[in-house]
Design an enzyme around this catalytic site. Structure first.
Site, PDB file in Angstrom:
ATOM      1  N   GLU A 115       0.836  -1.226  -0.018  1.00 35.31           N
ATOM      2  CA  GLU A 115       0.100   0.123   0.076  1.00 35.31           C
ATOM      3  C   GLU A 115       0.830   1.380   0.002  1.00 35.31           C
ATOM      4  O   GLU A 115       0.337   2.342   0.593  1.00 35.31           O
ATOM      5  CB  GLU A 115      -1.060   0.027   1.083  1.00 35.31           C
ATOM      6  N   GLY A 116       1.737   1.210  -0.783  1.00 37.31           N
ATOM      7  CA  GLY A 116       2.857   2.337  -0.747  1.00 37.31           C
ATOM      8  C   GLY A 116       3.914   2.043   0.087  1.00 37.31           C
ATOM      9  O   GLY A 116       3.670   2.187   1.172  1.00 37.31           O
TER      10      GLY A 116
END
Length: 613
Positions: free
Chosen positions: A449-450
């Site tokens: 997620e990043g």
């Protein structure tokens, strides 16, 4: 991880939900009033615990030893996963939690506490409904009635799964380099999709009968970069208007990754439109006349939720490692006490350094839980608070805390599980003990997620200046107000307040130094130090939360007395507070000193001087 290795203690969850957070205020909001009360919390926690112990943990051994298999274009999961998925779905802990339009929707803060317990049982299995919940939530929030009616019933009941498709070969975290294309058809809102995605968590498996992929793609003619991306609802198997499934929608699984950990979570590569026959529905409006599209803002709606949930994954695994290490150190007998070198051999929990390692794990785990559940509380209030101003304020606090929940918690899980392994000694390095798997499973969370660098740049580059910096100043002021309000009234915590006050002062210096570097045009110092600044902010905020808990625990201990069965818990909470404030929070000053006396050798070194020339 063998079932008998599952260890978990619910007492801190009950303390956070029933004693620390103002849960009565939350449950009094119209959305939850009449559905939930503080008296319900124990039963929910007990259900999650029993499922984790009796269903999730036994299946988690299969997650690591069997894992997922890719056979003839299909992803095969262990049989035990189907049962675990069904049990959690039946208990209302699966995709249905995303249905925010149903009466009595499960409060997010309660779901966060339950989720941590299930994750401790098996982090891999929880991914099979975690992403589905996010995808379903996107359709419910942005979709029209046609899309909602077509996809949501089956998704909420758990028979259809959902996924998030951002990453592409060669693009990685550079989402703007997306090469997947969308071509308009004669049917309004329907597009042909063509492209490839990879690293798609739970992108295909044999637990659900259909997959509703949320796919980022660029409509023909839209601008380059992230601004031109749209989001599409792309079923693996076509869904007819009457709700029945039709033919394959030209979506194929081209492989799964062979990973270091989380082997039971299928990480897939997907191909869309290899035969030029893949179709998807655009979510919301198409790109405007300037070629701007809404896909990234829509996807961030889901990603922000998943970033918080990724922190929760790390929390569950980190806590499980601590409890396993705690039990092992109480059983393992080795060596004599330093204070009695000729005395009997003792359990290793009696050795000073082992106690340090255990209390570090306990304190960090409780600090991170406080951060996470406080932030889930903000999510609830941002969605259902009856007061509009309170709703907006909670949304601001969530936005500031979220990158810390994702990055700080996942960054802490890795070294804390390392400490758990260390307490085992050589046995921690052997696979029949649970901490080895927990270490391998946890590492991905700082990448999902990043990556955590992206989270740090989000905090320092965006959230600090959000709404002209007013929300962040409020966030920072709350720490100072807490100190001013409580310091004199709690002399037993004088040293801890002094540490927090010094930490806040050091963080203030970091902020002033950052402003000065901006004015001087030293922009490269921002990405060079952003991770350390995020850690400093997290340590300060967690210090405040844990000190608040420690003060409450001391008051409770005075009320119940030394002989009460809860006395040991409150003493443990006080010890966690003291350790975190006196051993972790002082690291903020180190970050300040490093930032003020900045070193650019990592920037200045010639590339070929790194080696391997």
């Amino acid at each position: 991880m063998p079932a008998n290795n599952f260890k978990f203690d619910l007492r801190d969850h009950k303390f956070v939900l029933k004693e620390w957070l103002d849960i009565d205020k939350l449950f009094a909001q119209k959305a939850y009033a009449g559905y939930y009360s503080k008296d319900d919390i124990d039963s929910y926690l007990d259900v999650a615990y029993n499922i984790a112990k009796d269903v999730m943990a036994p299946a988690n051994g299969d997650a690591d030893e069997i894992g997922c298999k890719y056979v003839d274009g299909n992803v095969i999961t262990p049989d035990s996963f189907k049962n675990a998925y069904a049990v959690c779905t039946e208990a209302g802990l699966g995709t249905s939690v995303a249905d925010r339009e149903s009466e009595g929707a499960l409060p997010w803060v309660l779901w966060g506490a339950l989720g941590e317990i299930l994750i401790a049982g098996s982090p891999a299995i929880t991914t099979y409904w975690g992403l589905s919940a996010g995808a379903a939530g996107l359709i419910q929030f942005y979709g029209n009635d046609y899309l909602k009616q077509k996809f949501l019933p089956k998704m909420f009941e758990g028979s259809w799964a959902g996924t998030m498709n951002l990453t592409e070969p060669g693009a990685g975290s550079d989402v703007g380099a997306c090469a997947t294309k969308a071509f308009a058809t004669d049917t309004p809102g329907l597009y042909k999709i063509k492209g490839n995605k990879l690293f798609i968590t739970a992108g295909d498996h044999d637990i659900c009968e259909n997959f509703i992929h949320m796919v980022l793609a660029r409509v023909e003619g839209a601008r380059e970069g992230t601004a031109g991306l749209s989001l599409f609802v792309v079923p693996k198997i076509w869904v007819n208007d009457d709700g029945t499934m039709g033919a394959n929608n030209d979506v194929s699984t081209t492989g799964i990754e062979h990973k270091m950990g989380m082997k039971g979570s299928a990480t897939c590569s997907l191909a869309f439109g290899e035969n030029n026959n893949c179709f998807g529905y655009i979510l919301g409006a198409p790109p405007n006349e300037e070629g701007k599209a809404a896909g990234m803002s829509q996807m961030f709606h889901m990603m922000n939720e998943e970033r918080l949930n990724t922190g929760l994954l790390a929390q569950g695994v980190m806590t499980e490692a601590y409890y396993c290490a705690l039990e092992y150190t109480r059983e393992r007998v080795q060596g004599q006490k330093m204070t009695d070198p000729k005395g009997p051999r003792v359990r290793i929990i009696e050795h000073e350094d082992v106690r340090r390692m255990l209390l570090m794990q306990k304190a960090v785990s409780e600090a991170c839980r406080a951060l996470l559940l406080q932030t889930y509380y903000y999510v609830d209030m941002s969605q259902i608070a009856d007061d509009p101003e309170e709703k907006e304020a909670a949304e601001d606090m969530f936005n500031i805390n979220n990158p810390m929940c994702k990055a700080y918690v996942t960054d802490m899980a890795w070294p804390m599980i390392g400490e758990a392994i260390q307490t085992y000694g050589g046995y921690g390095f052997i696979e029949e003990y649970p901490v080895a798997q927990l270490a391998r499973d946890c590492k991905i969370f700082s990448i999902w997620e990043g990556t955590n660098y992206i989270q740090s740049m989000d905090l320092v580059g965006r959230k600090f200046m959000m709404k002209k910096g007013k929300p962040f100043m409020k966030w920072l002021t709350e720490v100072g107000t807490f100190i001013a309000t409580n310091k004199e009234a709690n002399p037993d915590f004088a040293k801890e307040f002094a540490a927090l006050e010094e930490g806040m002062g050091a963080f203030g210096s970091i902020m002033m130094t950052l402003k000065g570097y901006f004015q001087e045009g030293k922009m490269q110092l921002l990405p060079l130090y952003s991770t350390r600044i995020l850690h400093a902010a997290s340590m300060m905020y967690c210090g405040k939360l844990l000190l608040d808990q420690g003060i409450l625990a001391a008051k409770k201990l005075a009320e119940v007395g030394e002989d009460h069965y809860d006395a040991k818990f409150y003493k443990g909470k006080i010890a966690s507070t003291r350790f975190y404030l006196m051993n972790i929070v002082p690291q903020i000053k180190i970050a300040k000193d490093l930032f003020e006396n900045y070193d650019t050798s990592a920037i200045d070194i010639p590339e070929d001087a790194f080696g391997l020339a």
